[in-house]
Enzyme design. Structure first.
Site, short mmCIF file in Angstrom:
data_model
loop_
_atom_site.label_atom_id
_atom_site.label_comp_id
_atom_site.label_asym_id
_atom_site.label_seq_id
_atom_site.Cartn_x
_atom_site.Cartn_y
_atom_site.Cartn_z
CB ALA A 232 -0.90 -0.02 1.22
CE LYS B 67 9.30 0.64 3.01
NZ LYS B 67 9.14 0.18 4.40
CG ASP C 68 3.17 -2.28 10.82
OD1 ASP C 68 2.28 -3.00 11.31
OD2 ASP C 68 3.36 -2.17 9.59
N1 LIG Z 1 16.29 -5.20 3.63
C1 LIG Z 1 15.48 -6.15 3.15
N2 LIG Z 1 15.97 -7.36 2.82
C2 LIG Z 1 15.17 -8.32 2.31
N3 LIG Z 1 13.84 -8.16 2.10
C3 LIG Z 1 13.28 -6.97 2.42
C4 LIG Z 1 14.07 -5.90 2.95
N4 LIG Z 1 13.26 -4.85 3.16
C5 LIG Z 1 12.03 -5.24 2.78
N5 LIG Z 1 12.02 -6.51 2.32
C6 LIG Z 1 10.87 -7.26 1.80
O1 LIG Z 1 9.89 -6.37 1.32
C7 LIG Z 1 8.68 -6.48 2.08
C8 LIG Z 1 8.07 -5.12 2.27
O2 LIG Z 1 8.98 -4.28 2.97
P1 LIG Z 1 8.46 -3.31 4.11
O3 LIG Z 1 7.79 -4.12 5.18
O4 LIG Z 1 9.58 -2.46 4.52
O5 LIG Z 1 7.42 -2.43 3.29
P2 LIG Z 1 5.91 -2.06 3.68
O6 LIG Z 1 5.96 -0.65 4.07
O7 LIG Z 1 5.38 -3.07 4.63
O8 LIG Z 1 4.96 -2.10 2.52
P3 LIG Z 1 3.37 -2.01 2.82
O9 LIG Z 1 3.16 -1.61 4.25
O10 LIG Z 1 2.94 -0.98 1.87
O11 LIG Z 1 2.84 -3.37 2.55
C9 LIG Z 1 9.09 -7.17 3.38
O12 LIG Z 1 8.01 -7.87 3.95
C10 LIG Z 1 10.21 -8.08 2.90
O13 LIG Z 1 9.67 -9.25 2.32
MG LIG Z 2 5.95 -4.20 6.11
#
Ligand SMILES: Nc1ncnc2c1ncn2[C@@H]1O[C@H](COP(=O)(O)OP(=O)(O)OP(=O)(O)O)[C@@H](O)[C@H]1O
Ligand SMILES: [Mg+2]
Length: 199
Positions: A10, A23, A115
């Site tokens: 999202a 990201k 979170d």
């Molecule tokens: N440093 C990292 N190394 C490996 N995988 C990662 C890393 N950062 C993020 N990810 C992968 O990307 C996914 C989403 O990252 P993150 O949780 O930071 O975003 P998000 O803000 O939750 O996205 P949203 O809330 O919009 O769903 C994680 O659940 C993981 O699978």
């Molecule tokens: Mg997340």
């Protein structure tokens, strides 16, 4: 360079580029443009600051390599989400204990994750890495810290009703051991959860 989509959520698009994760917080058409820009910049800056702070206090988290106003470039953690790793029942207590200690360290430094779901924790070589710190903040309030525990319990209950009790018991066990104010926070957690029951 190969680029692989890891996640389109999202809030953000997360791509892997070899050893790196990019990201990028994306524009949301339904939000007022200036509010949208403000929120994306604020969350990106927060994420960078908190990831760096976690390193300083010894909580495993991906190292930030660089960032812009809406993008964080960090190390790729080649592990599994805790959500998936938890299906191995024998790891349940060990991971719960580790998570409890990490939360204790964060709360002792007045860092609230904001979170605390098992989607926001990666497991690599038996070590838990904290990610997704865009909603994190500094707070000394018991209520805010108790909410981190409450959100975790709710997320676990929803994902793994049969494993939640053992996992959470292990979390609390270490949380108490590593955080001197734990008793106060756990009292507040009970209040929060009994409020929920009586609604
Ligand atoms: N440093 C990292 N190394 C490996 N995988 C990662 C890393 N950062 C993020 N990810 C992968 O990307 C996914 C989403 O990252 P993150 O949780 O930071 O975003 P998000 O803000 O939750 O996205 P949203 O809330 O919009 O769903 C994680 O659940 C993981 O699978
Ligand atoms: Mg997340």
């Amino acid at each position: 360079m190969t680029s692989r989509l890891l996640h389109r959520g999202a809030e953000a698009v997360v791509r892997q580029e070899t050893d790196t994760v990019v990201k990028k917080r994306i524009q949301k058409p339904y939000r007022h443009p200036s509010l949208d820009t403000h929120l994306r910049e604020e969350r990106t800056a927060t994420e960078v600051r908190i990831l760096q702070k976690l390193h300083q206090i010894g909580v495993p988290a991906p190292t930030v390599q660089e960032h812009t106003k809406d993008t964080v470039v960090m190390d790729y953690v080649p592990g599994d989400l805790l959500t998936h790793a938890l299906t191995q029942i024998e790891e349940l207590t060990a991971y719960g204990q580790q998570f409890g200690r990490l939360l204790a360290q964060m709360h002792a430094h007045d860092i609230v994750h904001g979170d605390t779901t098992p989607h926001n924790v990666l497991v690599w070589e038996d070590t838990l890495y904290i990610i997704d710190c865009g909603l994190s903040y500094h707070s000394q309030r018991d209520e805010d810290k108790a909410m981190d525990l409450h959100v975790l319990r709710q997320a676990m209950e929803a994902a793994y009703p049969s494993l939640c009790h053992s996992f959470f018991t292990a979390v609390i066990d270490r949380y108490k051991l590593y955080y001197e104010n734990a008793a106060r926070i756990l009292q507040r957690l009970e209040q929060i959860e009994s409020r929920g029951k009586h609604k």
